[in-house]
Design an enzyme around this catalytic site. Structure first.
Site, PDB file in Angstrom:
ATOM      1  N   GLU A  47       0.293  -4.988   3.654  1.00 28.49           N
ATOM      2  CA  GLU A  47       0.534  -5.920   2.528  1.00 28.49           C
ATOM      3  C   GLU A  47       1.787  -5.466   1.769  1.00 28.49           C
ATOM      4  O   GLU A  47       2.005  -4.257   1.604  1.00 28.49           O
ATOM      5  CB  GLU A  47      -0.687  -5.840   1.595  1.00 28.49           C
ATOM      6  CG  GLU A  47      -0.550  -6.602   0.284  1.00 28.49           C
ATOM      7  CD  GLU A  47      -1.666  -6.263  -0.713  1.00 28.49           C
ATOM      8  OE1 GLU A  47      -2.097  -5.094  -0.781  1.00 28.49           O
ATOM      9  OE2 GLU A  47      -2.090  -7.183  -1.440  1.00 28.49           O
ATOM     10  N   ASN A 110       1.260 -13.857  -2.516  1.00 30.30           N
ATOM     11  CA  ASN A 110       1.167 -12.613  -1.750  1.00 30.30           C
ATOM     12  C   ASN A 110       0.903 -13.060  -0.307  1.00 30.30           C
ATOM     13  O   ASN A 110      -0.191 -13.502   0.017  1.00 30.30           O
ATOM     14  CB  ASN A 110       0.011 -11.776  -2.314  1.00 30.30           C
ATOM     15  CG  ASN A 110      -0.037 -10.378  -1.724  1.00 30.30           C
ATOM     16  OD1 ASN A 110       0.502 -10.146  -0.643  1.00 30.30           O
ATOM     17  ND2 ASN A 110      -0.692  -9.480  -2.418  1.00 30.30           N
ATOM     18  N   LYS A 127      -2.527 -14.887   0.252  1.00 32.25           N
ATOM     19  CA  LYS A 127      -3.725 -14.173  -0.211  1.00 32.25           C
ATOM     20  C   LYS A 127      -4.574 -15.023  -1.160  1.00 32.25           C
ATOM     21  O   LYS A 127      -4.065 -15.558  -2.147  1.00 32.25           O
ATOM     22  CB  LYS A 127      -3.297 -12.880  -0.905  1.00 32.25           C
ATOM     23  CG  LYS A 127      -4.427 -11.956  -1.315  1.00 32.25           C
ATOM     24  CD  LYS A 127      -3.849 -10.652  -1.867  1.00 32.25           C
ATOM     25  CE  LYS A 127      -4.871  -9.631  -2.262  1.00 32.25           C
ATOM     26  NZ  LYS A 127      -4.250  -8.376  -2.743  1.00 32.25           N
ATOM     27  N   GLU A 146      -1.951  -8.465 -10.209  1.00 30.06           N
ATOM     28  CA  GLU A 146      -1.795  -9.533  -9.200  1.00 30.06           C
ATOM     29  C   GLU A 146      -2.123 -10.895  -9.790  1.00 30.06           C
ATOM     30  O   GLU A 146      -1.512 -11.899  -9.451  1.00 30.06           O
ATOM     31  CB  GLU A 146      -2.689  -9.252  -7.982  1.00 30.06           C
ATOM     32  CG  GLU A 146      -2.134  -8.172  -7.089  1.00 30.06           C
ATOM     33  CD  GLU A 146      -2.851  -8.139  -5.754  1.00 30.06           C
ATOM     34  OE1 GLU A 146      -2.738  -9.087  -4.977  1.00 30.06           O
ATOM     35  OE2 GLU A 146      -3.525  -7.118  -5.502  1.00 30.06           O
ATOM     36  N   CYS A 172      -5.655  -7.416   2.019  1.00 30.30           N
ATOM     37  CA  CYS A 172      -6.232  -6.405   1.131  1.00 30.30           C
ATOM     38  C   CYS A 172      -7.582  -6.783   0.532  1.00 30.30           C
ATOM     39  O   CYS A 172      -8.592  -6.702   1.204  1.00 30.30           O
ATOM     40  CB  CYS A 172      -5.231  -6.020   0.041  1.00 30.30           C
ATOM     41  SG  CYS A 172      -5.759  -4.490  -0.773  1.00 30.30           S
ATOM     42  N   ASN A 197      -2.998  -2.379   0.078  1.00 28.76           N
ATOM     43  CA  ASN A 197      -2.524  -1.342  -0.851  1.00 28.76           C
ATOM     44  C   ASN A 197      -3.705  -1.078  -1.768  1.00 28.76           C
ATOM     45  O   ASN A 197      -4.000  -1.880  -2.665  1.00 28.76           O
ATOM     46  CB  ASN A 197      -1.392  -1.849  -1.738  1.00 28.76           C
ATOM     47  CG  ASN A 197      -0.044  -1.945  -1.051  1.00 28.76           C
ATOM     48  OD1 ASN A 197       0.820  -1.103  -1.202  1.00 28.76           O
ATOM     49  ND2 ASN A 197       0.139  -3.030  -0.298  1.00 28.76           N
TER      50      ASN A 197
HETATM   51  N1  CDT Z   1      -3.941  -4.925  -3.161  1.00 27.79           N
HETATM   52  C1  CDT Z   1      -5.247  -5.082  -3.404  1.00 27.79           C
HETATM   53  O1  CDT Z   1      -5.793  -6.166  -3.254  1.00 27.79           O
HETATM   54  N2  CDT Z   1      -5.911  -4.000  -3.840  1.00 27.79           N
HETATM   55  C2  CDT Z   1      -7.282  -4.036  -4.209  1.00 27.79           C
HETATM   56  C3  CDT Z   1      -7.575  -3.048  -5.263  1.00 27.79           C
HETATM   57  C4  CDT Z   1      -8.759  -3.503  -5.977  1.00 27.79           C
HETATM   58  S1  CDT Z   1      -9.365  -2.371  -7.073  1.00 27.79           S
HETATM   59  C5  CDT Z   1     -10.958  -2.186  -6.379  1.00 27.79           C
HETATM   60  C6  CDT Z   1      -8.252  -3.794  -3.063  1.00 27.79           C
HETATM   61  O2  CDT Z   1      -9.223  -4.539  -2.948  1.00 27.79           O
HETATM   62  O3  CDT Z   1      -8.084  -2.833  -2.311  1.00 27.79           O
END
Ligand code: CDT
Length: 330
Positions: A47, A110, A127, A146, A172, A197
């Protein structure tokens, strides 16, 4: 004859805020060369693979935020990636921040794209599950904005008949939601490509921090098994601008087993020769959806966004489900 697709899952270590697109593209190209040498046909990048994970900062000036977005793909700074992959005869998928004029306004997503070995974009996903918050929350050690900088994707969970199989993408946070895989599973997806990420520290729930890698594996393995699909999960990881992020890049079979996994928290390629027919026995037995699913009992899944009281659930089920016994009839 087996339908095999050799996958390279190209994990990235941290990308610094001041790292330029050409510098990042050089790192991606180095991984492409490794992938070619190891017999890969399709390389999966994470991502937001062209920049640092910018939603960690609150930035007031929209122009400064937009500097992290791509207005065309490929653009002048990313064309080298497309040209190199095409020269090597490799397909790839990659995530990036997309800025587009659509329906008369500027929109930001995204996004992940799927590129064939000739350099054509043959699939796009935006996304859908955007985590985090939309206002500056200074109490956090770092932000997760985000919901401020990006819009919910508007392309749905599509599948693409390419690379000799049926492929889908998600990004993600999508991997934590069973609906993501099921919507693609209902279209017969055979491989889901996903980049992430994921910070180690989750400010609203620090008690989860020690479980990050466990949750990562748990959701991707469950998604794979329950939908008879390969899942290729690829991290951007390591300490990025002072924020540690989990690694855990892995290639998961339709059995739910992880068959290849990264060993580092840096740029690293892992590969696996994936038999796309491995999902068949699951799809025709325990997960023969047409035979065993009971969607009349699943109405709540699309009828409500958040939880509701059991009594209201019963009423909704009676209204939406077919052939349910009314509440008084037990
Ligand atoms: N980039 C991304 O979507 N990161 C989120 C962090 C969420 S905090 C639990 C993830 O779901 O990994």
């Amino acid at each position: 004859m087996a339908r095999c697709l050799t996958i390279g899952a190209a994990q990235l270590g941290p990308i610094a805020r001041d790292e330029s697109r050409p510098q990042v593209v050089e790192r991606l190209i180095a991984l492409l060369h490794q992938a070619k040498a190891q017999g890969c046909e399709l390389v999966v990048f994470p991502e937001l693979a062209l920049t640092t994970f910018f939603p960690r900062w609150y930035v007031e000036d929209q122009g400064d935020v937009d500097a992290w977005f791509e207005r065309e793909m490929p653009g002048p700074q990313t064309r080298r990636l497309f040209d190199t992959a095409a020269k090597l005869g490799l397909g790839f998928s990659i995530g990036y921040a997309e800025l587009v004029e659509e329906k008369g306004r500027t929109r930001r997503f995204n996004t992940a794209i799927l590129v064939d070995p000739q350099g054509n974009i043959v699939g796009k996903y935006r996304k859908i599950h955007l985590p985090g918050h939309d206002q500056h929350e200074p109490w956090r050690q770092f932000q997760h904005l985000e919901k401020r900088y990006l819009e919910t994707g508007n392309l749905g969970f599509r599948t693409f008949d390419v690379f000799g199989g049926r492929l889908g993408m998600c990004i993600c946070n999508d991997r934590r939601w069973p609906e993501t895989y099921r919507v693609m599973g209902l279209q017969g997806v055979e491989m889901v490509l996903l980049g992430y990420n994921t910070p180690v520290h989750n400010p609203p729930a620090p008690e989860h921090d020690a479980l990050g890698l466990h949750h990562n594996r748990l959701v991707m393995q469950a998604g794979a098994y329950q939908n008879a699909t390969w899942v290729v999960g690829v991290a951007k990881c390591g300490n990025e601008e002072g924020v540690p992020m989990i690694a855990g890049t892995q290639i998961i079979a339709p059995s739910g087993e992880t068959l290849a996994q990264a060993a580092t928290e840096g740029d690293e390629l892992i590969t696996y020769r994936c038999d796309l027919d491995l999902g068949r026995s699951y799809r025709s037995s325990v997960f023969d959806f047409a035979r065993h699913r009971e969607p009349q009992h699943y109405s709540l899944i699309t009828a409500t966004k958040g939880p509701i009281e059991p009594e209201e659930a019963q009423r909704l089920d009676e209204r939406l489900g077919s052939g349910l016994t009314p509440s008084g009839g037990a």
